[in-house]
Design a protein around this motif. Structure first.
Motif, PDB file in Angstrom:
ATOM      1  N   ILE A 167       0.844  -1.193   0.000  1.00  0.00           N
ATOM      2  CA  ILE A 167       0.000   0.000   0.000  1.00  0.00           C
ATOM      3  C   ILE A 167       0.880   1.245   0.000  1.00  0.00           C
ATOM      4  O   ILE A 167       1.671   1.457   0.926  1.00  0.00           O
ATOM      5  CB  ILE A 167      -0.928   0.016   1.235  1.00  0.00           C
ATOM      6  CG1 ILE A 167      -1.768  -1.265   1.263  1.00  0.00           C
ATOM      7  CG2 ILE A 167      -1.812   1.265   1.228  1.00  0.00           C
ATOM      8  CD1 ILE A 167      -2.679  -1.374   2.482  1.00  0.00           C
ATOM      9  N   GLU A 168       0.744   2.032  -1.056  1.00  0.00           N
ATOM     10  CA  GLU A 168       1.555   3.256  -1.127  1.00  0.00           C
ATOM     11  C   GLU A 168       0.808   4.418  -0.490  1.00  0.00           C
ATOM     12  O   GLU A 168      -0.360   4.655  -0.786  1.00  0.00           O
ATOM     13  CB  GLU A 168       1.877   3.605  -2.579  1.00  0.00           C
ATOM     14  CG  GLU A 168       2.830   4.793  -2.667  1.00  0.00           C
ATOM     15  CD  GLU A 168       2.956   5.347  -4.074  1.00  0.00           C
ATOM     16  OE1 GLU A 168       3.725   4.776  -4.864  1.00  0.00           O
ATOM     17  OE2 GLU A 168       2.279   6.351  -4.371  1.00  0.00           O
ATOM     18  N   VAL A 169       1.494   5.128   0.397  1.00  0.00           N
ATOM     19  CA  VAL A 169       0.898   6.299   1.030  1.00  0.00           C
ATOM     20  C   VAL A 169       1.732   7.539   0.705  1.00  0.00           C
ATOM     21  O   VAL A 169       2.902   7.445   0.346  1.00  0.00           O
ATOM     22  CB  VAL A 169       0.768   6.139   2.570  1.00  0.00           C
ATOM     23  CG1 VAL A 169      -0.044   4.906   2.925  1.00  0.00           C
ATOM     24  CG2 VAL A 169       2.132   6.092   3.252  1.00  0.00           C
ATOM     25  N   MET A 170       1.111   8.704   0.859  1.00  0.00           N
ATOM     26  CA  MET A 170       1.785   9.964   0.555  1.00  0.00           C
ATOM     27  C   MET A 170       2.796  10.332   1.651  1.00  0.00           C
ATOM     28  O   MET A 170       2.916   9.633   2.649  1.00  0.00           O
ATOM     29  CB  MET A 170       0.767  11.083   0.396  1.00  0.00           C
ATOM     30  CG  MET A 170       0.092  11.106  -0.954  1.00  0.00           C
ATOM     31  SD  MET A 170      -0.982  12.551  -1.077  1.00  0.00           S
ATOM     32  CE  MET A 170      -1.391  12.484  -2.827  1.00  0.00           C
ATOM     33  N   GLU A 223       5.689   7.025  -0.292  1.00  0.00           N
ATOM     34  CA  GLU A 223       5.948   7.330  -1.710  1.00  0.00           C
ATOM     35  C   GLU A 223       7.410   7.716  -1.970  1.00  0.00           C
ATOM     36  O   GLU A 223       7.906   7.546  -3.075  1.00  0.00           O
ATOM     37  CB  GLU A 223       5.010   8.429  -2.221  1.00  0.00           C
ATOM     38  CG  GLU A 223       5.209   9.773  -1.549  1.00  0.00           C
ATOM     39  CD  GLU A 223       4.329  10.883  -2.132  1.00  0.00           C
ATOM     40  OE1 GLU A 223       3.906  10.777  -3.279  1.00  0.00           O
ATOM     41  OE2 GLU A 223       4.086  11.869  -1.412  1.00  0.00           O
ATOM     42  N   ASN A 230       9.225   1.073  -6.985  1.00  0.00           N
ATOM     43  CA  ASN A 230       7.899   1.549  -6.606  1.00  0.00           C
ATOM     44  C   ASN A 230       7.028   0.351  -6.224  1.00  0.00           C
ATOM     45  O   ASN A 230       7.458  -0.802  -6.322  1.00  0.00           O
ATOM     46  CB  ASN A 230       7.266   2.403  -7.716  1.00  0.00           C
ATOM     47  CG  ASN A 230       6.994   1.597  -8.981  1.00  0.00           C
ATOM     48  OD1 ASN A 230       6.660   0.412  -8.923  1.00  0.00           O
ATOM     49  ND2 ASN A 230       7.144   2.247 -10.120  1.00  0.00           N
ATOM     50  N   VAL A 231       5.808   0.602  -5.804  1.00  0.00           N
ATOM     51  CA  VAL A 231       4.972  -0.506  -5.304  1.00  0.00           C
ATOM     52  C   VAL A 231       4.742  -1.598  -6.345  1.00  0.00           C
ATOM     53  O   VAL A 231       4.678  -2.790  -6.005  1.00  0.00           O
ATOM     54  CB  VAL A 231       3.590   0.004  -4.790  1.00  0.00           C
ATOM     55  CG1 VAL A 231       3.635   0.346  -3.321  1.00  0.00           C
ATOM     56  CG2 VAL A 231       3.043   1.150  -5.590  1.00  0.00           C
ATOM     57  N   VAL A 249      -1.593  -4.581  -5.165  1.00  0.00           N
ATOM     58  CA  VAL A 249      -1.070  -3.247  -4.878  1.00  0.00           C
ATOM     59  C   VAL A 249      -2.231  -2.280  -4.716  1.00  0.00           C
ATOM     60  O   VAL A 249      -3.224  -2.376  -5.424  1.00  0.00           O
ATOM     61  CB  VAL A 249      -0.174  -2.765  -6.055  1.00  0.00           C
ATOM     62  CG1 VAL A 249       0.114  -1.267  -5.963  1.00  0.00           C
ATOM     63  CG2 VAL A 249       1.134  -3.539  -6.085  1.00  0.00           C
ATOM     64  N   SER A 250      -2.085  -1.354  -3.790  1.00  0.00           N
ATOM     65  CA  SER A 250      -3.082  -0.296  -3.663  1.00  0.00           C
ATOM     66  C   SER A 250      -2.365   1.036  -3.427  1.00  0.00           C
ATOM     67  O   SER A 250      -1.586   1.158  -2.491  1.00  0.00           O
ATOM     68  CB  SER A 250      -4.022  -0.633  -2.500  1.00  0.00           C
ATOM     69  OG  SER A 250      -5.039   0.316  -2.437  1.00  0.00           O
ATOM     70  N   VAL A 251      -2.636   1.991  -4.313  1.00  0.00           N
ATOM     71  CA  VAL A 251      -2.048   3.329  -4.158  1.00  0.00           C
ATOM     72  C   VAL A 251      -3.173   4.238  -3.647  1.00  0.00           C
ATOM     73  O   VAL A 251      -4.136   4.479  -4.350  1.00  0.00           O
ATOM     74  CB  VAL A 251      -1.486   3.846  -5.502  1.00  0.00           C
ATOM     75  CG1 VAL A 251      -0.948   5.276  -5.365  1.00  0.00           C
ATOM     76  CG2 VAL A 251      -0.390   2.916  -6.022  1.00  0.00           C
ATOM     77  N   GLY A 253      -3.340   7.468  -2.881  1.00  0.00           N
ATOM     78  CA  GLY A 253      -3.485   8.709  -3.645  1.00  0.00           C
ATOM     79  C   GLY A 253      -4.162   9.847  -2.904  1.00  0.00           C
ATOM     80  O   GLY A 253      -4.085   9.966  -1.678  1.00  0.00           O
TER      81      GLY A 253
END
Ligand code: F6P
Length: 324
Positions: A167-170, A223, A230-231, A249-251, A253
């Motif tokens: 999970i990508e976070v800002m 991020e 990257n993820v 994967v979950s971005v 955003g």
């Protein structure tokens, strides 16, 4: 100082409206005129000013985003753009402004202050929590809660399917959201720019996780992390080296930037607005309002933009222990 302008600039963050409200109402309370600048520095350059009174900010304390709109303004980076902005402020009789924004907005404010000896005050508004001189920036707490809620939901489906999620976070180039959300949501691994433990450790940890009988795994990726992948590349890497996992994967955003501010952010915004106006009126300038050990503080903007609030290493240790 008789007339103060307030603007929001850069990426928006929950709590900005509460801060606008606080600045406007403090001005009303102290009998100082207040003008809103729309669309950040761009609106300043174009003279997009609207008079505000205590009633102009009714019912906004609970609203996400910014009613004044925001922009990342290239023109304000140029001497010509700033000269135009200065002329507009002079024409409108404004003798100081409060800018609610992040380090880019502060950089512009401090240059402007130097060039024109114009009183400026900063309120740190960004979800990233990346500004030195304050333990918390406005919007960080709200974003963190939003992220945790999202991860909890992903955890439900991850667990139903025995899956691993990246999970990508800002957070731009800092890992505050990632680390805190990771601990709060019980992530198995947290990849942050401040500490690159390498991909080997990630694989080891995921192997251990599987062996110990965990049904799902969540890896939070800031991020700005420094693994060099990257993820989506991380997903491929794990699929290749550890085919025992079904990976998704979950971005998250921009949903991280929206929503009603938490009580914490509303209270913080209200406190910061009061201090910002009072500081300007007492002749202070080129400072940023912050909070340290629950005390309101003022830090020279130039210092605030030089560094970041340090990542909480104790939290890294806690996370390691929790993922046993
Ligand atoms: O600074 C806030 C932030 O949301 C960062 O976390 C992110 O890297 C960036 O802004 C995204 O900017 P934009 O909204 O311009 O795409």
């Amino acid at each position: 100082i008789k007339k103060i302008a307030v603007l929001t600039s850069g990426g928006d963050s929950p709590g900005m409206n509460a801060a606008i409200r606080s600045v406007v109402r403090t001005c009303a309370f102290l009998d100082v005129e207040c003008l809103a600048v729309y669309r950040g520095y761009q609106g300043m350059i174009e003279g997009d000013f609207v008079p505000m009174n205590a009633r102009s900010v009714n019912n906004i304390i609970n609203k996400g985003g910014t009613i004044l709109k925001s922009a990342r303004c290239e023109e304000f980076r140029t001497p010509e753009g700033r000269a135009q902005a200065h002329q507009q402020l002079v024409n409108a009789g404004i003798d100081g402004f409060v800018v609610i924004g992040g380090d880019g907005s502060f950089r512009g404010a401090t240059i402007f202050n130097k060039e024109y000896d114009f009183p400026v005050m900063g309120i740190p508004g960004t979800i990233d929590n990346d500004i030195f001189g304050t333990r918390f920036t406005l919007g960080f707490d709200t974003a963190l809660n939003t992220v945790v809620e999202a991860i909890d939901k992903i955890r439900d489906t991850a667990s139903s399917h025995n899956r691993l999620f990246f999970i990508e976070v800002m957070g731009r180039d800092v890992g505050h959201i990632a680390l805190n959300a990771g601990v709060a949501a019980g992530a198995e691994e947290i990849l942050i720019p401040e500490e690159n433990l390498g991909l080997e450790r990630l694989l080891d940890s995921l192997k251990r996780s599987k062996k110990s009988g965990k049904s799902s795994s969540i890896v939070i990726v800031a991020e700005g992390d420094k693994t060099g992948k990257n993820v989506f590349e991380l997903k491929e890497y794990v699929e290749e080296h550890l085919p025992i996992y079904d990976v998704r994967v979950s971005v998250l955003g921009h949903m991280q930037r929206g929503g009603c501010p938490t009580a914490y952010d509303r209270v913080l915004a209200s406190r910061m607005g009061v201090v910002a106006v009072e500081a300007l009126l007492s002749g202070k300038t080129n400072l940023m309002v912050g909070i340290i050990d629950n005390e309101m503080t003022l830090t020279p903007i130039e210092e605030a933009i030089k560094g970041h609030t340090k990542i909480d290493r104790e939290l890294i240790r806690v996370s390691d222990i929790m993922t046993v």
